[in-house]
Design a protein around this motif. Structure first.
Motif, PDB file in Angstrom:
ATOM      1  N   PHE A  20      -9.610  13.128   2.571  1.00 38.30           N
ATOM      2  CA  PHE A  20     -10.835  12.551   3.111  1.00 38.30           C
ATOM      3  C   PHE A  20     -10.737  12.416   4.624  1.00 38.30           C
ATOM      4  O   PHE A  20      -9.656  12.356   5.190  1.00 38.30           O
ATOM      5  CB  PHE A  20     -11.150  11.201   2.442  1.00 38.30           C
ATOM      6  N   GLN A  21     -11.902  12.414   5.260  1.00 33.91           N
ATOM      7  CA  GLN A  21     -11.992  12.317   6.714  1.00 33.91           C
ATOM      8  C   GLN A  21     -12.070  10.852   7.142  1.00 33.91           C
ATOM      9  O   GLN A  21     -12.721  10.042   6.485  1.00 33.91           O
ATOM     10  CB  GLN A  21     -13.237  13.035   7.229  1.00 33.91           C
ATOM     11  N   VAL A  22     -11.435  10.560   8.252  1.00 31.43           N
ATOM     12  CA  VAL A  22     -11.518   9.251   8.889  1.00 31.43           C
ATOM     13  C   VAL A  22     -12.037   9.489  10.303  1.00 31.43           C
ATOM     14  O   VAL A  22     -11.541  10.364  11.010  1.00 31.43           O
ATOM     15  CB  VAL A  22     -10.135   8.565   8.954  1.00 31.43           C
ATOM     16  N   LYS A  23     -13.046   8.729  10.698  1.00 28.08           N
ATOM     17  CA  LYS A  23     -13.581   8.807  12.055  1.00 28.08           C
ATOM     18  C   LYS A  23     -13.514   7.419  12.662  1.00 28.08           C
ATOM     19  O   LYS A  23     -13.903   6.440  12.017  1.00 28.08           O
ATOM     20  CB  LYS A  23     -15.033   9.294  12.039  1.00 28.08           C
ATOM     21  N   THR A  24     -12.988   7.336  13.882  1.00 22.83           N
ATOM     22  CA  THR A  24     -12.888   6.046  14.562  1.00 22.83           C
ATOM     23  C   THR A  24     -13.402   6.186  15.987  1.00 22.83           C
ATOM     24  O   THR A  24     -13.262   7.236  16.617  1.00 22.83           O
ATOM     25  CB  THR A  24     -11.429   5.546  14.630  1.00 22.83           C
ATOM     26  N   ILE A  25     -13.976   5.111  16.477  1.00 20.94           N
ATOM     27  CA  ILE A  25     -14.402   5.046  17.878  1.00 20.94           C
ATOM     28  C   ILE A  25     -14.320   3.591  18.308  1.00 20.94           C
ATOM     29  O   ILE A  25     -14.495   2.679  17.495  1.00 20.94           O
ATOM     30  CB  ILE A  25     -15.827   5.604  18.078  1.00 20.94           C
ATOM     31  N   ILE A  26     -14.029   3.396  19.572  1.00 24.38           N
ATOM     32  CA  ILE A  26     -14.085   2.055  20.138  1.00 24.38           C
ATOM     33  C   ILE A  26     -14.905   2.140  21.421  1.00 24.38           C
ATOM     34  O   ILE A  26     -14.671   3.021  22.260  1.00 24.38           O
ATOM     35  CB  ILE A  26     -12.682   1.446  20.384  1.00 24.38           C
TER      36      ILE A  26
END
Length: 106
Positions: A20-26
């Motif tokens: 599965f894909q994980v996308k993160t941003i801050i």
């Protein structure tokens, strides 16, 4: 400056063995300490130095960041669902920001 806001996109459930894909941003300005404001004053350094993702306490993704990283760092990576548990996301710098997410593997 605004308060940094971390966000993640990750499924709440996955099949055992599924990738599965994980996308993160801050939302973070990532000031280097090298720029000056309109009055000629140095804008203080404020950056995220490290991002770490742990899956049930095991580090599964980690990156060191430096001054050349743009504002609002975004990361996308893949993980394999092995067991139900917690995903912990930590952005470490002048301050620490963290999120946790529960993953159910069936």
């Amino acid at each position: 400056m605004t308060t940094p806001t971390p966000r993640v996109i990750v499924p709440s459930a996955a099949a055992k063995g599924e990738i599965f894909q994980v996308k993160t941003i801050i939302s973070h300005e990532m000031e280097t300490g090298l720029r000056h404001d309109d009055q000629g004053n140095v804008i203080p350094r404020k950056i995220i130095n490290k991002f770490v993702c742990r899956y049930n306490e095991t580090v599964v993704f980690s990156v060191d960041l430096h001054e050349a990283i743009s504002a609002n760092p975004f990361f996308e990576f893949s993980l394999r669902a092995t067991e139900s548990g917690r995903l912990d996301f930590v952005w470490d710098g002048d301050a620490v920001f963290a999120l946790s997410h529960q993953l159910t593997v069936g």
